[in-house]
Design a protein around this motif. Structure first.
Motif, PDB file in Angstrom:
ATOM      1  N   HIS A  17      12.940  41.767 -20.279  1.00 35.76           N
ATOM      2  CA  HIS A  17      11.532  42.526 -19.946  1.00 35.76           C
ATOM      3  C   HIS A  17      10.891  41.775 -19.230  1.00 35.76           C
ATOM      4  O   HIS A  17      10.365  39.992 -19.259  1.00 35.76           O
ATOM      5  N   THR A  18      10.325  42.292 -17.594  1.00 37.00           N
ATOM      6  CA  THR A  18       8.998  41.982 -17.818  1.00 37.00           C
ATOM      7  C   THR A  18       8.083  42.367 -16.949  1.00 37.00           C
ATOM      8  O   THR A  18       7.852  43.571 -16.950  1.00 37.00           O
ATOM      9  N   GLU A  19       7.078  41.689 -16.975  1.00 34.19           N
ATOM     10  CA  GLU A  19       5.638  41.934 -17.054  1.00 34.19           C
ATOM     11  C   GLU A  19       4.883  41.236 -15.654  1.00 34.19           C
ATOM     12  O   GLU A  19       5.153  39.611 -15.593  1.00 34.19           O
ATOM     13  N   LEU A  20       3.861  41.087 -15.445  1.00 38.16           N
ATOM     14  CA  LEU A  20       2.784  40.919 -14.257  1.00 38.16           C
ATOM     15  C   LEU A  20       1.433  39.411 -14.895  1.00 38.16           C
ATOM     16  O   LEU A  20       1.386  40.384 -16.131  1.00 38.16           O
ATOM     17  N   PHE A  21       1.181  39.231 -14.475  1.00 37.85           N
ATOM     18  CA  PHE A  21       0.444  37.834 -15.283  1.00 37.85           C
ATOM     19  C   PHE A  21      -0.909  37.948 -13.891  1.00 37.85           C
ATOM     20  O   PHE A  21      -0.303  37.292 -12.796  1.00 37.85           O
ATOM     21  N   ASP A  22      -1.771  38.400 -13.907  1.00 33.93           N
ATOM     22  CA  ASP A  22      -2.495  38.038 -13.272  1.00 33.93           C
ATOM     23  C   ASP A  22      -4.335  37.539 -13.653  1.00 33.93           C
ATOM     24  O   ASP A  22      -4.408  37.488 -14.228  1.00 33.93           O
ATOM     25  N   TYR A  23      -4.421  36.339 -12.465  1.00 38.00           N
ATOM     26  CA  TYR A  23      -5.246  35.452 -12.836  1.00 38.00           C
ATOM     27  C   TYR A  23      -6.199  35.203 -11.115  1.00 38.00           C
ATOM     28  O   TYR A  23      -5.720  35.965 -10.113  1.00 38.00           O
ATOM     29  N   ALA A  24      -7.533  35.423 -11.256  1.00 38.52           N
ATOM     30  CA  ALA A  24      -8.240  34.793 -10.253  1.00 38.52           C
ATOM     31  C   ALA A  24      -7.664  33.250  -9.884  1.00 38.52           C
ATOM     32  O   ALA A  24      -8.443  31.690 -10.054  1.00 38.52           O
ATOM     33  N   SER A  25      -6.739  33.383  -8.709  1.00 39.77           N
ATOM     34  CA  SER A  25      -6.503  32.018  -7.962  1.00 39.77           C
ATOM     35  C   SER A  25      -7.751  31.137  -6.802  1.00 39.77           C
ATOM     36  O   SER A  25      -7.451  29.972  -6.993  1.00 39.77           O
ATOM     37  N   VAL A  26      -8.771  31.586  -6.636  1.00 43.95           N
ATOM     38  CA  VAL A  26      -9.479  30.993  -6.716  1.00 43.95           C
ATOM     39  C   VAL A  26     -11.085  31.051  -7.627  1.00 43.95           C
ATOM     40  O   VAL A  26     -11.414  29.512  -7.672  1.00 43.95           O
ATOM     41  N   LEU A  27     -11.806  32.042  -7.103  1.00 37.92           N
ATOM     42  CA  LEU A  27     -13.072  31.874  -8.389  1.00 37.92           C
ATOM     43  C   LEU A  27     -12.526  31.690  -9.681  1.00 37.92           C
ATOM     44  O   LEU A  27     -13.103  30.353 -10.430  1.00 37.92           O
ATOM     45  N   GLY A  28     -11.477  31.446 -10.309  1.00 38.78           N
ATOM     46  CA  GLY A  28     -10.942  30.825 -11.658  1.00 38.78           C
ATOM     47  C   GLY A  28     -10.338  29.800 -11.378  1.00 38.78           C
ATOM     48  O   GLY A  28     -10.129  29.125 -10.703  1.00 38.78           O
ATOM     49  N   GLY A  29     -10.781  28.566 -12.558  1.00 37.00           N
ATOM     50  CA  GLY A  29     -10.669  27.419 -12.808  1.00 37.00           C
ATOM     51  C   GLY A  29      -8.943  27.420 -13.363  1.00 37.00           C
ATOM     52  O   GLY A  29      -8.468  27.853 -13.989  1.00 37.00           O
ATOM     53  N   GLY A  30      -8.474  26.210 -12.906  1.00 36.89           N
ATOM     54  CA  GLY A  30      -7.525  25.765 -13.486  1.00 36.89           C
ATOM     55  C   GLY A  30      -6.494  26.370 -14.417  1.00 36.89           C
ATOM     56  O   GLY A  30      -6.136  26.446 -15.355  1.00 36.89           O
ATOM     57  N   GLU A  31      -7.789  24.591 -15.227  1.00 35.75           N
ATOM     58  CA  GLU A  31      -7.962  25.293 -16.945  1.00 35.75           C
ATOM     59  C   GLU A  31      -7.124  26.220 -17.735  1.00 35.75           C
ATOM     60  O   GLU A  31      -6.943  26.851 -18.448  1.00 35.75           O
ATOM     61  N   ARG A  32      -8.290  27.170 -17.431  1.00 38.07           N
ATOM     62  CA  ARG A  32      -8.668  28.840 -17.553  1.00 38.07           C
ATOM     63  C   ARG A  32      -7.269  29.230 -17.871  1.00 38.07           C
ATOM     64  O   ARG A  32      -7.095  30.313 -18.890  1.00 38.07           O
ATOM     65  N   SER A  33      -6.653  29.370 -16.319  1.00 36.27           N
ATOM     66  CA  SER A  33      -5.626  30.136 -15.953  1.00 36.27           C
ATOM     67  C   SER A  33      -4.665  29.695 -16.891  1.00 36.27           C
ATOM     68  O   SER A  33      -3.748  30.159 -17.200  1.00 36.27           O
ATOM     69  N   ARG A  34      -4.148  28.345 -16.664  1.00 36.30           N
ATOM     70  CA  ARG A  34      -3.590  27.774 -17.765  1.00 36.30           C
ATOM     71  C   ARG A  34      -3.410  28.396 -19.181  1.00 36.30           C
ATOM     72  O   ARG A  34      -2.318  28.620 -19.921  1.00 36.30           O
ATOM     73  N   ALA A  35      -4.848  27.826 -19.814  1.00 40.86           N
ATOM     74  CA  ALA A  35      -5.085  28.748 -20.762  1.00 40.86           C
ATOM     75  C   ALA A  35      -4.776  30.259 -20.624  1.00 40.86           C
ATOM     76  O   ALA A  35      -3.502  30.020 -22.467  1.00 40.86           O
TER      77      ALA A  35
END
Length: 211
Positions: free
Chosen positions: A32-50
């Motif tokens: 069962h596979t899904e994609l995780f999308d995040y803002a790699s430049v504009l988003g903060g690292g902590e927010r992406s990890r959370a």
């Protein structure tokens, strides 16, 4: 409940759709596979990890694996290293500069730090070798087609963006080279099969006994 789920994490300057072919191949293998999308430049690292941690916790599966391309592998490892109880599954990093990226440091040194944004620190510095319990496998490309090669950064084996040596992380359980470029790792049939092997057994060799 699905037996095993896989979350795919894209690299810097990319979006989740760049991993659609890999998702299809992992699904064909029974995950069962899904994609995780995040803002790699504009988003903060902590927010992406959370956000990734919440996605992991939301999975209704006996095991949850992570597969990250480039910066996505760094984000996967950062998240799991801060995840209470750890990860139930394994992690595969595709072309991830776990020891830090010379290309990223060149971009930052030329005043392009804003081009890396929230991904700047891990890309430039790499990660400490604290491996999660489930195991980490790393695939490195050896076809030198990419920004780093064009800029003359490398005088060693590389995939055009990341040097093979930058992927040889002390915390990894397995490392394998694939004759493809940095981007090619996301569409390579061989890389997909090796990923399946590692998620199932903890080894890249087909048919290996579970680790």
């Amino acid at each position: 409940m699905n037996d095993e789920a896989v979350i795919l994490v894209h690299g810097v300057w990319m979006r989740a759709f760049s991993l659609l072919l890999l998702r299809r191949r992992l699904r064909e293998a029974g995950f069962h596979t899904e994609l995780f999308d995040y803002a790699s430049v504009l988003g903060g690292g902590e927010r992406s990890r959370a956000r990734l941690e919440r996605r992991i916790r939301a999975q209704n599966a006996a095991k949850v694996h992570l597969v990250g391309h480039s910066m996505g592998g760094l984000l996967a490892l950062q998240t799991v290293q801060h995840l209470p109880g750890g990860l139930s599954g394994r992690i595969v990093c595709l072309g991830s500069p776990l020891n830090g990226s010379a290309v990223a440091r060149r971009i930052a040194g030329l005043g392009g730090g804003r081009l890396l944004g929230g991904s700047r620190q891990p890309l430039c510095e790499g990660l400490p070798a604290r491996a999660p319990a489930g195991g980490v496998g790393v695939l490195a490309g050896t076809r030198a087609l990419g920004l780093g090669q064009l800029a003359g950064i490398f005088d060693e084996p590389n995939d055009g963006t990341v040097a093979v040596a930058e992927t040889r992380w002390a915390g990894a359980d397995a490392h394998r080279e694939v004759a493809t470029s940095h981007t090619g790792l996301t569409v390579s049939r061989e890389a997909a099969q090796l990923t399946v092997n590692f998620l199932r057994s903890g080894r890249f060799d087909a048919g290996a006994a579970a680790a």
